[in-house]
Scaffold this active site. Structure first.
Site, PDB file in Angstrom:
ATOM      1  NE  ARG A 278     -76.453  85.717  21.028  1.00  0.00           N
ATOM      2  CZ  ARG A 278     -75.626  85.310  20.057  1.00  0.00           C
ATOM      3  NH1 ARG A 278     -74.330  85.492  20.185  1.00  0.00           N
ATOM      4  NH2 ARG A 278     -76.109  84.752  18.954  1.00  0.00           N
ATOM      5  CE1 TYR A 318     -72.846  83.120  13.293  1.00  0.00           C
ATOM      6  CE2 TYR A 318     -71.603  82.912  15.323  1.00  0.00           C
ATOM      7  CZ  TYR A 318     -72.539  82.420  14.442  1.00  0.00           C
ATOM      8  OH  TYR A 318     -73.170  81.233  14.717  1.00  0.00           O
ATOM      9  CB  CYS A 346     -52.635  76.539   8.680  1.00  0.00           C
ATOM     10  SG  CYS A 346     -51.562  75.669   9.819  1.00  0.00           S
ATOM     11  CD  GLU A 347     -59.231  78.628   7.819  1.00  0.00           C
ATOM     12  OE1 GLU A 347     -59.924  79.539   7.365  1.00  0.00           O
ATOM     13  OE2 GLU A 347     -59.548  77.429   7.764  1.00  0.00           O
TER      14      GLU A 347
HETATM   15  C1  LIG Z   1     -80.975  79.546  18.860  1.00  0.00           C
HETATM   16  C2  LIG Z   1     -82.366  79.455  19.306  1.00  0.00           C
HETATM   17  C3  LIG Z   1     -82.768  80.013  20.524  1.00  0.00           C
HETATM   18  C4  LIG Z   1     -81.829  80.798  21.415  1.00  0.00           C
HETATM   19  O1  LIG Z   1     -81.388  81.994  20.868  1.00  0.00           O
HETATM   20  P1  LIG Z   1     -80.502  82.966  21.767  1.00  0.00           P
HETATM   21  O2  LIG Z   1     -80.172  84.082  20.870  1.00  0.00           O
HETATM   22  O3  LIG Z   1     -79.303  82.213  22.189  1.00  0.00           O
HETATM   23  O4  LIG Z   1     -81.340  83.405  22.916  1.00  0.00           O
HETATM   24  C5  LIG Z   1     -84.079  79.839  20.928  1.00  0.00           C
HETATM   25  N1  LIG Z   1     -84.958  79.156  20.176  1.00  0.00           N
HETATM   26  C6  LIG Z   1     -84.622  78.605  18.995  1.00  0.00           C
HETATM   27  C7  LIG Z   1     -85.639  77.858  18.221  1.00  0.00           C
HETATM   28  C8  LIG Z   1     -83.332  78.739  18.522  1.00  0.00           C
HETATM   29  O5  LIG Z   1     -83.005  78.204  17.346  1.00  0.00           O
END
Ligand SMILES: *Cc1c(COP(=O)(O)O)cnc(C)c1O
Length: 421
Positions: A278, A318, A346-347
């Site tokens: 992210r 979320y 449609c929700e």
């Molecule tokens: C989703 C995930 C990440 C990345 O998480 P971010 O919040 O996007 O940084 C890293 N390692 C594993 C094993 C994950 O499932």
């Protein structure tokens, strides 16, 4: 920081006007900034400078091959969670020894695929998975380098659906069971223990849970070494959060996170891997959409846009907040009025924002959902038979479509009618 800023009243992606892209590719579309992707990767790489390390981009957050290529050329490895993601990493030219394979439910076919093509390590999440991997590897005459994902029983204090480090979560093995499973791993054919893996959740806005988890991993490293295992690599997962609201929340910086890693596990002489998703991709992307209708009834104002929950599901799934801004910068001092911003699906869940103060907008105006690089295009579906929206990559003053919008005919052509009909 990102590279989606107003210039002369127009929202730009680097040096390209987003309105210009909209005119060329139509709406809705995703747009990613190369400079932002590179910058965010570099923040992590710099944060670990001086330590033996590899930043593996968690590509489940954004897996377009062009994006992977940008990051791969900067030196990123990839954290993959499926055979499809493994294939994407290879298609982007990522060297095998920079690919780590995570995930609670790897199939034997996926294991064989990665062993055949080569990889850095499997992050194994359970004893049955370890046994299966041993069988697959031994059957191929191969050796699978592994870490075991331990669950440190730490509450990441994040959204319920993205917390992964508590003992009630489905991920990894309880840390107090780890020594037994490492002992088993040492006896299994086709398995080579190389380290320990941990990942406690996503969108963490405090460093405390990381600190608790990493201190436990440091203790475990010493115990496992005393047991005779060659623990030389620590995969510390991803999860650092991003600001979704401009000017409000300020999650910890990668540099502080790097300092924490040094402090907690830096003296163990291990190679360090991290798996941010992210923070690299989230603010490197936006979703551009067009206002279809303004509906005003009984004191409420709805802005009905041409993007929907199938294109960007985070608000529905979320309750996530995305800043929403017009592509034409509002004049300073212009008043804002509250509106619900909704899509055509449609929700009622297809609501991006409720009672959001918005500047005056008219039919046909373009808006952008910010922070839509991560867990956005990758989670899109064709719900309501809406074709997937295209993805565009900007680099300086250039842009290119990196995934085209399928036509309705292309979408329909995947269905087949059985002979008996
Ligand atoms: C989703 C995930 C990440 C990345 O998480 P971010 O919040 O996007 O940084 C890293 N390692 C594993 C094993 C994950 O499932």
């Amino acid at each position: 920081m990102d590279h989606f800023l107003y210039r002369d009243g127009h929202l730009m992606a680097e040096d390209v006007s987003l309105a210009e892209i909209a005119a060329a590719v139509g709406t809705p579309f995703y747009c990613y900034s190369t400079a932002t992707l590179r910058r965010h990767f570099q923040l992590f790489d710099d944060a670990l400078a001086g330590m033996d390390h590899l930043v593996c981009f968690a590509m489940k957050s954004l897996s377009n091959i062009a994006v992977l290529k940008v990051l791969g050329e900067s030196g990123a490895g990839m954290d993959v969670v499926s055979g499809g993601e493994y294939a994407r990493a290879r298609a982007a030219g990522i060297p095998a020894d920079r690919i780590v394979f995570s995930g609670v439910g790897k199939t034997r076919e996926e294991m064989a695929m990665a062993l055949d093509g080569g990889l850095r390590q499997f992050n194994v999440e359970s004893e049955p998975e370890l046994r299966a991997l041993s069988q697959v590897a031994a059957g191929m005459g191969a050796t699978a380098p592994i870490t075991l994902r331990v669950n440190p029983d730490v509450d990441a204090r994040t959204h319920e659906k993205i917390a992964t480090g508590r003992k009630t979560d489905k991920f990894g093995v309880p840390i107090d069971r780890a020594r037994d499973i490492y002992a088993l791993a040492a006896t299994l054919p086709g398995i080579e223990v190389v380290g320990i893996d941990v990942h406690i959740g996503s969108q963490l806005t405090s460093l405390d849970p990381f600190e608790q988890a990493y201190l436990k991993v440091a203790d475990l490293t010493r115990e496992l070494r005393a047991d005779g295992h060659d623990i030389r690599r620590l995969d510390l997962g991803g999860g650092l959060g991003i600001p979704y609201t401009r000017g409000n929340d300020a999650p910890p910086l990668p540099s502080d996170y790097g300092a924490l890693i040094r402090r907690t596990v830096g003296d163990l002489g291990c190679e360090i891997e991290i798996e941010p998703g992210r923070l690299i991709s989230g603010n490197a992307g936006i979703l551009v959409s067009k206002l279809l209708y303004v509906k005003e009834e009984s004191d409420r104002r709805w802005l009905i846009v041409d993007a929907a929950m199938n294109d960007l599901i985070r608000p529905a799934m979320y309750g996530a907040h995305h800043d929403i801004v017009p592509l034409t910068e509002p004049e300073s001092g212009v008043g804002q009025t509250e509106a619900d911003i909704v899509g055509p699906v449609c929700e009622s869940g297809d609501t991006f924002a409720r009672s959001r103060p918005m500047p005056p907008l008219a039919e046909g105006d373009l808006i952008a959902f910010r922070s839509a690089g991560a867990y956005a295009a990758v989670m899109a579906s064709e719900y309501n038979s809406r074709p997937l929206v295209p993805e565009v990559l900007v680099n300086g003053d250039q842009f290119a479509v990196i995934r085209a919008r399928p036509t309705i005919d292309e979408m329909l052509s995947r269905d087949t009618i059985p002979a008996w009909l």
